[in-house]
Design a protein around this motif. Structure first.
Motif, PDB file in Angstrom:
ATOM      1  N   ASP B  34       0.813  -1.228   0.000  1.00 38.34           N
ATOM      2  CA  ASP B  34       0.000   0.000   0.000  1.00 38.34           C
ATOM      3  C   ASP B  34       0.843   1.274   0.000  1.00 38.34           C
ATOM      4  O   ASP B  34       0.592   2.195  -0.762  1.00 38.34           O
ATOM      5  CB  ASP B  34      -0.934   0.022   1.222  1.00 38.34           C
ATOM      6  CG  ASP B  34      -1.801  -1.217   1.290  1.00 38.34           C
ATOM      7  OD1 ASP B  34      -1.935  -1.884   0.236  1.00 38.34           O
ATOM      8  OD2 ASP B  34      -2.334  -1.521   2.362  1.00 38.34           O
ATOM      9  N   LEU B  35       1.832   1.304   0.895  1.00 43.34           N
ATOM     10  CA  LEU B  35       2.550   2.549   1.117  1.00 43.34           C
ATOM     11  C   LEU B  35       3.626   2.817   0.054  1.00 43.34           C
ATOM     12  O   LEU B  35       3.681   3.879  -0.544  1.00 43.34           O
ATOM     13  CB  LEU B  35       3.177   2.524   2.512  1.00 43.34           C
ATOM     14  CG  LEU B  35       3.349   3.854   3.224  1.00 43.34           C
ATOM     15  CD1 LEU B  35       1.998   4.537   3.413  1.00 43.34           C
ATOM     16  CD2 LEU B  35       4.014   3.634   4.585  1.00 43.34           C
ATOM     17  N   HIS B  36       4.488   1.818  -0.186  1.00 40.44           N
ATOM     18  CA  HIS B  36       5.627   2.047  -1.065  1.00 40.44           C
ATOM     19  C   HIS B  36       5.489   1.423  -2.454  1.00 40.44           C
ATOM     20  O   HIS B  36       6.251   1.746  -3.354  1.00 40.44           O
ATOM     21  CB  HIS B  36       6.907   1.519  -0.403  1.00 40.44           C
ATOM     22  CG  HIS B  36       7.290   2.272   0.827  1.00 40.44           C
ATOM     23  ND1 HIS B  36       7.801   3.543   0.798  1.00 40.44           N
ATOM     24  CD2 HIS B  36       7.211   1.936   2.144  1.00 40.44           C
ATOM     25  CE1 HIS B  36       8.030   3.972   2.031  1.00 40.44           C
ATOM     26  NE2 HIS B  36       7.675   3.009   2.872  1.00 40.44           N
ATOM     27  N   GLY B  37       4.523   0.511  -2.615  1.00 37.13           N
ATOM     28  CA  GLY B  37       4.356  -0.137  -3.911  1.00 37.13           C
ATOM     29  C   GLY B  37       5.568  -0.933  -4.349  1.00 37.13           C
ATOM     30  O   GLY B  37       5.843  -1.072  -5.532  1.00 37.13           O
ATOM     31  N   TRP B  38       6.323  -1.480  -3.379  1.00 41.55           N
ATOM     32  CA  TRP B  38       7.497  -2.287  -3.728  1.00 41.55           C
ATOM     33  C   TRP B  38       7.086  -3.623  -4.334  1.00 41.55           C
ATOM     34  O   TRP B  38       7.785  -4.172  -5.165  1.00 41.55           O
ATOM     35  CB  TRP B  38       8.359  -2.517  -2.484  1.00 41.55           C
ATOM     36  CG  TRP B  38       9.153  -1.309  -2.088  1.00 41.55           C
ATOM     37  CD1 TRP B  38       9.672  -0.365  -2.931  1.00 41.55           C
ATOM     38  CD2 TRP B  38       9.519  -0.910  -0.773  1.00 41.55           C
ATOM     39  NE1 TRP B  38      10.346   0.590  -2.219  1.00 41.55           N
ATOM     40  CE2 TRP B  38      10.275   0.286  -0.889  1.00 41.55           C
ATOM     41  CE3 TRP B  38       9.300  -1.454   0.499  1.00 41.55           C
ATOM     42  CZ2 TRP B  38      10.805   0.945   0.212  1.00 41.55           C
ATOM     43  CZ3 TRP B  38       9.825  -0.791   1.592  1.00 41.55           C
ATOM     44  CH2 TRP B  38      10.566   0.404   1.455  1.00 41.55           C
ATOM     45  N   LEU B  39       5.964  -4.163  -3.872  1.00 45.14           N
ATOM     46  CA  LEU B  39       5.429  -5.395  -4.440  1.00 45.14           C
ATOM     47  C   LEU B  39       3.977  -5.158  -4.840  1.00 45.14           C
ATOM     48  O   LEU B  39       3.296  -4.332  -4.244  1.00 45.14           O
ATOM     49  CB  LEU B  39       5.455  -6.548  -3.415  1.00 45.14           C
ATOM     50  CG  LEU B  39       6.777  -7.036  -2.836  1.00 45.14           C
ATOM     51  CD1 LEU B  39       6.502  -8.234  -1.931  1.00 45.14           C
ATOM     52  CD2 LEU B  39       7.766  -7.406  -3.920  1.00 45.14           C
ATOM     53  N   THR B  40       3.515  -5.896  -5.884  1.00 42.18           N
ATOM     54  CA  THR B  40       2.088  -5.880  -6.181  1.00 42.18           C
ATOM     55  C   THR B  40       1.408  -6.834  -5.197  1.00 42.18           C
ATOM     56  O   THR B  40       2.070  -7.631  -4.536  1.00 42.18           O
ATOM     57  CB  THR B  40       1.812  -6.377  -7.611  1.00 42.18           C
ATOM     58  OG1 THR B  40       2.233  -7.741  -7.682  1.00 42.18           O
ATOM     59  CG2 THR B  40       2.570  -5.564  -8.637  1.00 42.18           C
TER      60      THR B  40
END
Lengths: 189, 187
Positions: B34-40
């Motif tokens: 949610d916060l950083h979008g590092w993973l889907t």
């Protein structure tokens, strides 16, 4: 104490961590077997206390339990050694998987297996939630049920940061304990 | 500074995941998806699934995986260190306090207040995984075509097996994987 507890601590936690599949609770009985029954470094009652601390502290239970055992046996340096021993196996395994992740994910068979396993994991988590909810509500009280419903609504419908929910509920528990302690004191007077 | 961000994110995950195991899951989802979008969300589900099949705590596995995906081995090391650091400080302090005061009533009160919330958090994160596994796009379906019936069948089957026979979760997940392979190949 042995001459080289660090090496034994490191190798023991490395081995335990490499075989702790599933939840962190699995490592507790394994640790008890190793450090209480086999090495006699920690006594039975102490192990129970350490388990309680590990469970109620933030972070992974396996890591917490390792820190406590290491600290108990050989002080802060012992804790550092056991943490490295505990973290190393998952670090290596996930690094290897991560390197092959793209090829891994594009494979047709792998994605079918993963889709099936994802449904399985969802079921495992539902099972965990049902068991945990039952334990929290036994004996039944309205207050934890209300907290549970509110916390769920806050997270699911309102997407409130879970950290705030946890802090709020911890504060609520602290206030409740203080109020109850004061009421008890007044009754005694 | 991506390393600092990684460290700080997993520091928070380590600091606020109380209760072990799946308790870390909603926090990881919040920080990483949610916060950083590092993973889907689907990568996140993959790492939860992989965590279930490999030894080691979910938070450590996720830290390694996320760090590795973003900036290689140094990233993995930084994220893992961030994840473990709060535990080291807090657990050692608590151990020291515990031996000094043994039974802290206020501490027990806080923990008692946390337990229902922890369950609710896990339920919320679990529900998004159920949606992801069963429905196309991971949202509540508007028509029955969007339901993955094979996954739904596997899900119900696993849940029945788990509740009734208290089967080892690893065995159930492995079984679900094999069932997925067979059923998706046939249909």
């Amino acid at each position: 104490m042995q001459k080289k507890p660090y090496l034994t601590l490191f190798l023991s936690t490395l081995q335990l961590s490499a075989f702790t599949f599933g939840g962190g609770f699995v490592i507790i009985p394994l640790m008890r077997k190793k450090f209480v029954e086999k090495l006699h470094w920690i006594d039975e009652q102490e192990m129970l206390d350490l388990t309680a601390i590990a469970q109620s502290s933030p972070g992974a239970i396996a890591v917490n339990a390792s820190i406590l055992v290491g600290y108990n046996v050989a002080g802060p340096l012992g804790a550092a050694v056991t943490v490295v021993g505990t973290v190393l196996p998952p670090l290596v395994i996930i690094t290897v998987i991560s390197l092959f992740y793209d090829a891994f994910r594009d494979n047709a068979v792998v994605s079918m297996v993963m889709a099936g396993m994802q449904a399985g994991v969802a079921a495992v988590i539902c099972d965990v939630v049902i068991t945990m909810a039952r334990n929290v509500l036994k004996p039944f009280r309205w207050q934890p049920l209300a907290v549970m419903i509110c916390a769920f609504a806050a997270a699911w419908f309102f997407s409130i940061n879970v950290i705030w929910i946890i802090l709020a509920c911890g504060a609520l528990g602290a206030v409740e304990t203080l109020v109850r302690a004061r009421a008890r004191k007044e009754r005694q007077q | 500074m991506i390393y600092l961000q990684l460290f700080w994110s997993f520091f928070q995950i380590g600091l606020f995941s109380i209760g072990g195991g799946y308790a870390a899951m909603p926090l990881i989802q919040h920080q990483v998806v949610d916060l950083h979008g590092w993973l889907t969300m689907s990568q996140f589900a993959d790492i939860i699934t992989i965590s279930g099949m490999t030894p080691g705590p979910i938070a450590i596995n996720a830290a390694t995986f996320v760090g590795e995906q973003i900036c290689g081995l140094p990233g993995a090391l930084v994220a893992t260190a961030g994840c473990v650091f709060p535990s080291c400080v807090i657990v050692m302090t608590l151990a020291w306090l515990y031996y000094k005061y043994r039974s802290l009533e206020i501490l027990q009160g806080i923990l008692l207040g946390l337990r229902p919330a922890v369950v609710a958090m896990i339920a919320s994160a679990g529900l998004s995984l159920v949606f992801l596994a069963l429905f196309a796009g991971g949202v509540l379906p508007s028509s029955l075509d969007q339901v993955d019936w094979i996954a739904a069948g596997i899900f119900v089957g696993c849940l029945v097996v788990l509740r009734r026979w208290k089967t080892d979760p690893i065995a159930v997940m492995a079984g679900a994987g094999v069932a997925g392979w067979i059923l998706y190949s046939i249909f």
